[in-house]
Design an enzyme around this catalytic site. Structure first.
Site, mmCIF file in Angstrom:
data_model
loop_
_atom_site.group_PDB
_atom_site.id
_atom_site.type_symbol
_atom_site.label_atom_id
_atom_site.label_comp_id
_atom_site.label_asym_id
_atom_site.label_seq_id
_atom_site.Cartn_x
_atom_site.Cartn_y
_atom_site.Cartn_z
ATOM 1 N N CYS A 15 0.826 -1.227 0.000
ATOM 2 C CA CYS A 15 0.000 0.000 0.000
ATOM 3 C C CYS A 15 0.854 1.268 0.000
ATOM 4 C CB CYS A 15 -0.889 0.032 1.247
ATOM 5 S SG CYS A 15 -1.963 -1.361 1.410
HETATM 6 N N1 SAJ Z 1 6.524 2.313 8.746
HETATM 7 C C1 SAJ Z 1 7.514 3.159 9.217
HETATM 8 N N2 SAJ Z 1 7.197 4.076 10.172
HETATM 9 C C2 SAJ Z 1 5.925 4.185 10.673
HETATM 10 C C3 SAJ Z 1 4.926 3.320 10.166
HETATM 11 C C4 SAJ Z 1 5.240 2.396 9.213
HETATM 12 O O1 SAJ Z 1 8.665 3.089 8.794
HETATM 13 O O2 SAJ Z 1 5.700 5.022 11.557
HETATM 14 C C5 SAJ Z 1 6.853 1.336 7.702
HETATM 15 C C6 SAJ Z 1 6.630 -0.101 8.128
HETATM 16 O O3 SAJ Z 1 7.793 -0.639 8.702
HETATM 17 C C7 SAJ Z 1 6.286 -0.784 6.794
HETATM 18 C C8 SAJ Z 1 5.622 0.321 5.982
HETATM 19 O O4 SAJ Z 1 5.974 1.556 6.616
HETATM 20 O O5 SAJ Z 1 7.461 -1.191 6.118
HETATM 21 C C9 SAJ Z 1 4.104 0.199 5.907
HETATM 22 O O6 SAJ Z 1 3.668 0.014 7.227
HETATM 23 P P1 SAJ Z 1 2.098 0.140 7.603
HETATM 24 O O7 SAJ Z 1 1.981 0.031 9.071
HETATM 25 O O8 SAJ Z 1 1.526 1.323 6.941
HETATM 26 O O9 SAJ Z 1 1.500 -1.224 7.043
HETATM 27 P P2 SAJ Z 1 0.638 -1.537 5.760
HETATM 28 O O10 SAJ Z 1 1.403 -1.390 4.522
HETATM 29 O O11 SAJ Z 1 -0.005 -2.840 6.042
HETATM 30 O O12 SAJ Z 1 -0.446 -0.379 5.743
HETATM 31 C C10 SAJ Z 1 -1.755 -0.662 6.066
HETATM 32 C C11 SAJ Z 1 -2.513 0.293 5.209
HETATM 33 N N3 SAJ Z 1 -3.891 -0.094 5.129
HETATM 34 C C12 SAJ Z 1 -4.509 0.082 3.933
HETATM 35 O O13 SAJ Z 1 -3.976 0.524 2.959
HETATM 36 C C13 SAJ Z 1 -5.914 -0.349 3.874
HETATM 37 C C14 SAJ Z 1 -2.417 1.705 5.756
HETATM 38 O O14 SAJ Z 1 -3.422 2.545 5.158
HETATM 39 C C15 SAJ Z 1 -2.613 1.763 7.236
HETATM 40 O O15 SAJ Z 1 -2.388 3.114 7.666
HETATM 41 C C16 SAJ Z 1 -1.598 0.860 7.899
HETATM 42 O O16 SAJ Z 1 -1.900 -0.475 7.455
HETATM 43 C C17 SAJ Z 1 -1.691 0.954 9.402
HETATM 44 O O17 SAJ Z 1 -2.192 1.993 9.902
HETATM 45 O O18 SAJ Z 1 -1.186 0.047 10.055
#
Ligand code: SAJ
Length: 421
Positions: A259
């Site tokens: 995403c």
């Molecule tokens: N990450 C960081 N710093 C942060 C948060 C995340 O480096 O503060 C990195 C994570 O390590 C990862 C990437 O970003 O590599 C994405 O992390 P994520 O927590 O956003 O996980 P996703 O990709 O599963 O995102 C999903 C998304 N959901 C949808 O698209 C429906 C996103 O919109 C959500 O915000 C996210 O989950 C969430 O909130 O956990």
């Protein structure tokens, strides 16, 4: 009469949705081009690691097929196929287009088609509709079209497909009304109607671009504070005591997943075609994509400091998945880190408890290494302490997710670097 719902694409998004629809009393069928996935689902085995799905499969009435002709029995068809980016970070809609070409052959009169795949504004109107109407059918007369962007968050214990609020856009009032009614019938969450398909498409790319730029902000701070000798995590936690107008994000080894590192490019590219250049979104992408090389740079400087030779240094990379406690490699920064380490001539061993192809255990990965990079904050790594490294040759610890107990490492003989701390 009970309506039948067909879900096209039975992955992280489509399968939980199909199971929920079945639980809510609809007739439900699943369509997927992957015959082995269809077979596993019909044998009630989860096609990917997910305990909740494993459980739901035992009682579901969902039957899966590879034949799109099964769609003829469906009143509502929901498309949950991947919309990735290609090697040049450009949107790749080929899978969605292929699915639509199949669906339109079996789109009976009066049916509702809902796209859940993440797409940029304009895709429904300019790409999906022409395919569906190519044989003379007309949306609003022969079928209805809506967009409800998926919001699955893999591994989240609190938010799942049944309770996450959704937005819905429709081709016309009937499409919108039917789609909103459907989602209200299966969700324990608000459903917000948008004024158009484009608005609904824009919501998803905006919410994920928001996350990407906020992560880029703290990643840039981390690289700056590494030079200033300030612990960026403590500063973010300090800023987070402000009860309004601040939302903490945390720096790390990079941004992975299907995403966050993907969706901004859908908006960047479409806006560019319409004459607007998203310099801010591009900059955020550039900062986040640079994090794996920032991690490797820290390692190389530490190797110099430890007077080791890169060619004689074996690095244990802990964590391949893009986020903690799931086994998902899509766009994972760990893969970029491993590639960069190889280009520097370093020997690499990897360990991820969720990825079978990695070495057998944490001890196995550590025992012959001189350096370790924690690239994913899996629960298994969080308690790693200097004491556990006493019997190894490890001299360098790069904490790529700031997930270790920093004070214990700073009080040891080891060279420790976090990301911005
Ligand atoms: N990450 C960081 N710093 C942060 C948060 C995340 O480096 O503060 C990195 C994570 O390590 C990862 C990437 O970003 O590599 C994405 O992390 P994520 O927590 O956003 O996980 P996703 O990709 O599963 O995102 C999903 C998304 N959901 C949808 O698209 C429906 C996103 O919109 C959500 O915000 C996210 O989950 C969430 O909130 O956990």
């Amino acid at each position: 009469m009970t309506q039948t719902v067909a879900v096209v694409g039975l992955g992280y998004v489509g399968l939980p949705l199909a199971l929920l629809v079945s639980k809510k009393g609809y007739g439900v069928i699943g369509i997927d081009v992957d015959a082995s996935k269809v077979e596993q689902i019909n044998a009630r085995r989860a096609p990917f690691t997910d305990a909740a799905i494993e459980t739901e499969l035992q009682t579901t009435k969902l039957n899966a097929y590879t034949e799109f002709s099964q769609l003829a029995q469906a009143d509502i068809i929901i498309v949950c196929v991947p919309t990735p980016i290609d090697g040049e970070s450009l949107p790749d809609l080929s899978i969605l287009q292929a699915a639509c070409r199949q669906i339109t052959k079996h789109l009976s009169k009066g049916r509702l088609l809902i796209i859940e795949s993440t797409i940029n504004p304009g895709v429904c109107d300019e790409i999906v509709l022409p395919i569906l109407e190519a044989d003379g059918k007309r949306c609003g007369r022969d079928f209805y079209l809506a967009h409800c962007p998926e919001r699955i968050n893999p591994g989240d214990p609190d938010w799942d497909v049944s309770n996450i609020p959704r937005v819905v856009g429709g081709y016309d009032k009937i499409s919108l009304y039917e789609a909103v009614n459907f989602y209200q019938s299966i969700l324990d969450a608000p459903v917000k109607p948008m004024d158009s398909l484009k608005e609904a498409e824009a919501v998803k790319v905006v919410e994920n671009s928001f996350r990407d730029i906020n992560i880029a902000f703290v990643n840039e701070l981390a690289m700056s504070f590494a030079k200033l000798g300030i612990d960026v995590v403590n500063v973010i936690d300090g800023a987070a005591t402000k009860p309004f107008s601040f939302m903490p994000h945390y720096p790390g080894a990079g941004v992975g997943g299907h995403c966050i590192p993907v969706d901004p490019y859908y908006l960047i590219e479409y806006a560019k075609q319409q004459g607007f250049n998203h310099t801010f979104l591009r900059t955020a992408r550039r900062v986040n994509k640079a994090m794996p090389s920032f991690v490797v740079e820290q390692l190389l400087e530490s190797i110099d400091q430890a007077k080791l030779l890169p060619a004689k240094t074996r690095v244990a990379v802990l964590g391949l998945s893009y986020k903690p406690d799931v086994g998902d490699l899509r766009e994972s920064p760990s893969l970029e880190i491993i590639k960069l380490l190889g280009e520097e001539g370093l020997e690499v061993v990897t360990y991820d408890p969720y990825i079978a192809s990695t070495t057998g255990s944490l001890d196995e990965a550590l025992k012959k290494s001189q350096a370790v990079i924690v690239a994913t904050a899996h629960q298994e790594f969080l308690d790693l302490k200097p004491k556990a490294l006493d019997k190894t040759a490890i001299q360098i610890v790069i904490d790529g997710r700031n997930c270790l107990d920093k004070p214990s490492f700073q009080g040891s003989q080891l060279i420790y670097h976090g990301i911005g701390r």
